[in-house]
Enzyme design. Structure first.
Site, PDB file in Angstrom:
ATOM      1  CG  HIS A 149      20.357 -46.742  10.436  1.00 40.71           C
ATOM      2  ND1 HIS A 149      20.127 -46.329   9.046  1.00 40.71           N
ATOM      3  CD2 HIS A 149      19.597 -45.898  11.327  1.00 40.71           C
ATOM      4  CE1 HIS A 149      19.404 -45.349   8.973  1.00 40.71           C
ATOM      5  NE2 HIS A 149      19.014 -44.725  10.177  1.00 40.71           N
ATOM      6  CG  ASP A 185      13.620 -43.890   9.779  1.00 40.74           C
ATOM      7  OD1 ASP A 185      13.069 -43.709  10.832  1.00 40.74           O
ATOM      8  OD2 ASP A 185      14.622 -43.317   9.216  1.00 40.74           O
ATOM      9  CG  HIS A 187      17.588 -41.394   8.707  1.00 40.82           C
ATOM     10  ND1 HIS A 187      16.637 -40.887   9.988  1.00 40.82           N
ATOM     11  CD2 HIS A 187      18.513 -40.117   8.629  1.00 40.82           C
ATOM     12  CE1 HIS A 187      17.166 -39.891  10.570  1.00 40.82           C
ATOM     13  NE2 HIS A 187      18.057 -39.397   9.618  1.00 40.82           N
ATOM     14  CG  ASP A 274      12.811 -40.238  10.685  1.00 41.15           C
ATOM     15  OD1 ASP A 274      12.127 -40.745  10.206  1.00 41.15           O
ATOM     16  OD2 ASP A 274      13.988 -40.565  11.182  1.00 41.15           O
TER      17      ASP A 274
HETATM   18  C1  OKP Z   1      18.108 -43.148  12.875  1.00 46.73           C
HETATM   19  B1  OKP Z   1      16.733 -43.501  12.237  1.00 46.73           B
HETATM   20  C2  OKP Z   1      21.900 -35.712  14.736  1.00 46.73           C
HETATM   21  C3  OKP Z   1      22.905 -36.273  13.749  1.00 46.73           C
HETATM   22  C4  OKP Z   1      22.631 -37.912  13.881  1.00 46.73           C
HETATM   23  C5  OKP Z   1      21.801 -39.883  12.943  1.00 46.73           C
HETATM   24  C6  OKP Z   1      20.580 -40.316  12.446  1.00 46.73           C
HETATM   25  C7  OKP Z   1      20.028 -41.606  12.655  1.00 46.73           C
HETATM   26  C8  OKP Z   1      18.829 -41.792  12.521  1.00 46.73           C
HETATM   27  N1  OKP Z   1      22.277 -35.164  15.961  1.00 46.73           N
HETATM   28  N2  OKP Z   1      22.048 -38.663  12.781  1.00 46.73           N
HETATM   29  O1  OKP Z   1      16.909 -43.857  11.059  1.00 46.73           O
HETATM   30  O2  OKP Z   1      15.930 -42.429  12.533  1.00 46.73           O
HETATM   31 ZN    ZN Z   2      15.377 -42.131  10.591  1.00 40.94          ZN
END
Ligand code: OKP
Ligand code: ZN
Length: 331
Positions: A149, A185, A187, A274
């Site tokens: 990110h 991933d 995200h 994830d």
């Molecule tokens: C990072 B990676 C949950 C809300 C936060 C942020 C996600 C960041 C993901 N408490 N959400 O790509 O796994």
């Molecule tokens: Zn992620």
């Protein structure tokens, strides 16, 4: 298989502010320790700590003002932004509060004590693992904090330095002409997309949750295809909730076909687990067996492959998710 592991990662731990509420961060030190012990118990993995990479390599990937901010930041207590740059001026602000909003794009990514030494070591894992592709077909950078990110000039989504992008630039410096980065991933890899958006030397492909529904919200849509000579070299696959092994493998096959057509000399997999059905913050439903099928499909391309760890938050099963994915690459 050689695994590069960051021994100082535990110094970085904090909380996050989610929608105004203070909560425990999902991105905690236990994550990589779980993966490490699972791989050690299985066998076939050799753990090494990386030599710290040259800061110049990081400056090739990120804006110098941003890196200087991380290097000189002396946060005694966990710090967060509270006001963001609402103008389109790119002029580093003077006030500590405005600087935070200038260099960090969310309230999930704490500025902690010792941050720079920790993120430098994480990026170094990716660089060292990239170097070991000279004598191994696959290597694994057990990075923490994650990187995908982090944009050219901002931290966000638990990420500070884009580990995979630094490794890709290192490989380009060493003479590679075509590198593919496939991000699996949950995200969208907004940072990697940002860094290589105008490049045709790095094909960026990301399979992720539709950003209309999930973080990072503002990017990851299908119509983001690259710019200038990089047009056509960024591919996004935004997906609905509930995606299972079959659906995922179908999308992955398409992505791998496109990657193969590009004929990359090196493949970098940004691996987040994830997408797992029991992940506490995500909504896909892949199984542990599914990760092995994903690994097998990728390994069948027979391209030298650097696996870079990104997210994955089910502490109980994270180690087995990673092991299952990596198994097909063991020889
Ligand atoms: C990072 B990676 C949950 C809300 C936060 C942020 C996600 C960041 C993901 N408490 N959400 O790509 O796994
Ligand atoms: Zn992620």
């Amino acid at each position: 298989m050689i695994v590069y592991y960051p021994e100082k990662h535990y110094k970085h731990a904090g909380f996050e502010l989610y929608n105004g509420e203070k909560t425990q961060s999902s991105e905690n030190p236990i994550r990589v320790e779980r993966i490490k012990s699972t791989l050690e118990n299985h066998g076939g993995f050799t753990f090494k700590t990386p030599a710290l990479c040259n800061k110049k390599l990081i400056l090739q990937t990120h804006e110098s003002s941003y890196i200087e901010y991380l290097v000189n930041g002396n946060w005694e207590e966990t710090a967060f932004p509270s006001v963001w740059n609402y103008t389109d001026k790119r002029q580093v602000p003077i006030h500590a509060i405005s600087q935070k909003g200038y260099f960090v794009f969310d309230t999930y990514t704490p500025l902690t004590k010792n941050l720079w030494e920790v993120v430098l070591e994480s990026a170094s894992c990716a660089v060292s693992a990239a170097d070991s592709l000279a004598f191994e077909p696959t290597s694994y950078a057990l990075c923490r904090p994650p990187g995908h990110h982090a944009t050219k000039s901002m931290a966000g989504g638990y990420c500070y330095v884009n580990n995979a992008a630094v490794a890709a630039n290192h490989l380009l410096n060493k003479g590679a002409k075509r590198i593919a980065i496939l991000d699996i991933d949950f995200h969208h890899s907004n940072g990697t997309q940002d860094i290589f958006y105008n490049s045709r030397h790095v094909l960026t492909v990301s399979i992720h949750a539709d950003p209309a529904r999930k973080f990072p919200y503002y990017s990851g849509y299908e119509d983001e295809k690259g710019i200038g000579e990089g047009f056509g070299y960024n591919i996004n696959y935004p997906l609905d909730k509930g995606v299972d092994d079959e659906k995922y493998l179908e999308v992955l096959s398409k992505a791998l076909l496109q990657i193969n057509q590009y004929k990359p000399e090196i493949l970098i997999i940004c691996a987040g687990f994830d997408t797992y059905k029991k992940d506490p913050i995500c909504d896909f439903s892949l199984t542990i067996k599914g990760f092995e099928r994903i690994g097998k499909l990728i390994s069948k391309l027979h391209i030298p492959t650097l696996v870079v760890q990104e997210g994955g938050y089910n502490l109980e099963d994270l180690g087995n998710c990673a092991l299952s994915f990596l198994k097909p690459f063991l020889r």
